[in-house]
Design an enzyme around this catalytic site. Structure first.
Site, PDB file in Angstrom:
ATOM      1  N   GLU A 115       0.830  -1.219   0.000  1.00 51.83           N
ATOM      2  CA  GLU A 115       0.000   0.000   0.000  1.00 51.83           C
ATOM      3  C   GLU A 115       0.861   1.265   0.000  1.00 51.83           C
ATOM      4  O   GLU A 115       0.537   2.250  -0.664  1.00 51.83           O
ATOM      5  CB  GLU A 115      -0.939  -0.004   1.204  1.00 51.83           C
ATOM      6  CG  GLU A 115      -2.032  -1.058   1.088  1.00 51.83           C
ATOM      7  CD  GLU A 115      -3.063  -0.909   2.190  1.00 51.83           C
ATOM      8  OE1 GLU A 115      -4.143  -0.365   1.914  1.00 51.83           O
ATOM      9  OE2 GLU A 115      -2.787  -1.343   3.323  1.00 51.83           O
ATOM     10  N   GLU A 135      -3.906  -9.268   3.431  1.00 50.64           N
ATOM     11  CA  GLU A 135      -4.820  -8.907   4.521  1.00 50.64           C
ATOM     12  C   GLU A 135      -5.977  -9.894   4.660  1.00 50.64           C
ATOM     13  O   GLU A 135      -6.417 -10.213   5.762  1.00 50.64           O
ATOM     14  CB  GLU A 135      -5.383  -7.494   4.306  1.00 50.64           C
ATOM     15  CG  GLU A 135      -4.396  -6.374   4.622  1.00 50.64           C
ATOM     16  CD  GLU A 135      -3.510  -5.980   3.452  1.00 50.64           C
ATOM     17  OE1 GLU A 135      -3.394  -6.764   2.486  1.00 50.64           O
ATOM     18  OE2 GLU A 135      -2.926  -4.880   3.510  1.00 50.64           O
TER      19      GLU A 135
END
Ligand code: DAK
Length: 261
Positions: A115, A135
């Site tokens: 990210e 995730e």
């Protein structure tokens, strides 16, 4: 005294920010993100820094993600206030930085690490680098802006595949799907990233700033608004000393010297 989780140094016109928690593969906990923001501000405010390279300490990781222990230590609204708000603010600041930014990745860039890369302009990977958004395997999904940045940067079906499966991808595949710029030999990573940054840092900082603003803002605008915005930005550029310097240097067959005015 404990070692700082962030180091910054200057290499010519390039600022280098190193995330420095190698024992936990440079995972991002709240104190590290806060220190990152402080260091970032120093590089942003330093006019002599014309490009920024972000890397991770040690050979094993760029950033292995948000610090899972830190994430799991919160319940309820504290997630939003302490972690989500902070990481969103910092990554957006990185993304909108007026200076060009480059991620130099060795080893793992997972979860929040990928990210963070999505908020950087360019990404150079060492052979053996591993990217991914795992995730989902933790019962989460990318929440540091990753869902929105990824779908704006690569094909939607590839973005969904990465987020639905949580699969890790190697450096070559990351380049093939448009998630990174290049793969280089491990021992050349910093040299290559710094050389690229130095090449960009020679260009006009004013033009780079207005170009980045044109690209970042334009990507989220309707076409007519984006073109009007581009027209306003290029008009500013055309009127700058640097534009005259660049054109004069071409006509005089010399190298331009850009000052950012
Ligand atoms: N967090 C905390 N510690 C970590 C870590 C992480 N993300 N990744 C690694 N470590 C620690 C390990 O626990 C281990 O610590 P010790 O056991 O030595 O004390 C040490 O680093 C070395 O790791 P390993 O022993 O596991 O090393 P291996 O080579 O065996 O494996 C690995 C490397 C990268 C495959 C493995 O460590 C791994 O799977 N790490 C977790 C990767 C991951 O799932 N990353 C995503 C994390 S979640 C949010 C915004 C953003 C986020 C969350 C919320 N809001 C807006 C609220 C972001 C979330 C994430 O990124």
């Amino acid at each position: 005294m404990a070692e700082s989780p962030i180091r910054i140094e200057r290499k010519g016109a390039v600022g280098v920010l190193t995330i420095n928690r190698p024992k936990v593969l440079n995972a991002l906990d709240v104190p590290t993100i806060k220190e990152f923001a402080r260091a970032w501000g120093l590089l942003e405010d330093d006019a002599a820094v014309r490009a920024i390279v972000v890397t991770g300490a040690g050979e094993r990781a760029f950033v292995a993600g948000g610090d899972i222990a830190d994430l799991n230590s919160r319940r309820g609204i504290a997630h939003w206030q302490e972690f989500a708000e902070l990481i969103h603010r910092v990554f957006r600041r990185v993304e909108l930085c007026d200076k060009p930014t480059i991620g130099a990745v060795q080893g793992y860039a997972l979860g929040g690490g990928t990210e963070l890369l999505l908020a950087l302009d360019l990404r150079i990977l060492a052979e053996g680098a591993v990217l991914g958004l795992p995730e989902i395997t933790l019962g989460l999904f990318p929440g540091a802006g990753g869902t929105q940045r990824l779908i704006r940067q690569i094909a939607l079906c590839k973005a969904k595949e990465l987020m639905f499966t949580g699969d890790r991808i190697d450096a070559q595949r990351a380049v093939a799907i448009g998630l990174a710029n290049a793969v280089v030999p491990k021992d050349k990573l910093m040299d290559e990233a710094l050389a690229l940054a130095a090449r960009i840092a020679e260009k006009s900082p004013l033009v780079l700033k207005l170009l980045k603003r044109t690209l970042n803002a334009g990507a989220d605008m309707a076409m007519d608004a984006a073109l009007a915005h581009e027209q306003a930005m290029i008009s500013l550029v055309l009127d700058s000393e640097d534009a005259h310097e660049g054109c004069a240097a071409f006509l005089e067959k010399r190298k331009p010297v850009f000052t950012g005015r």
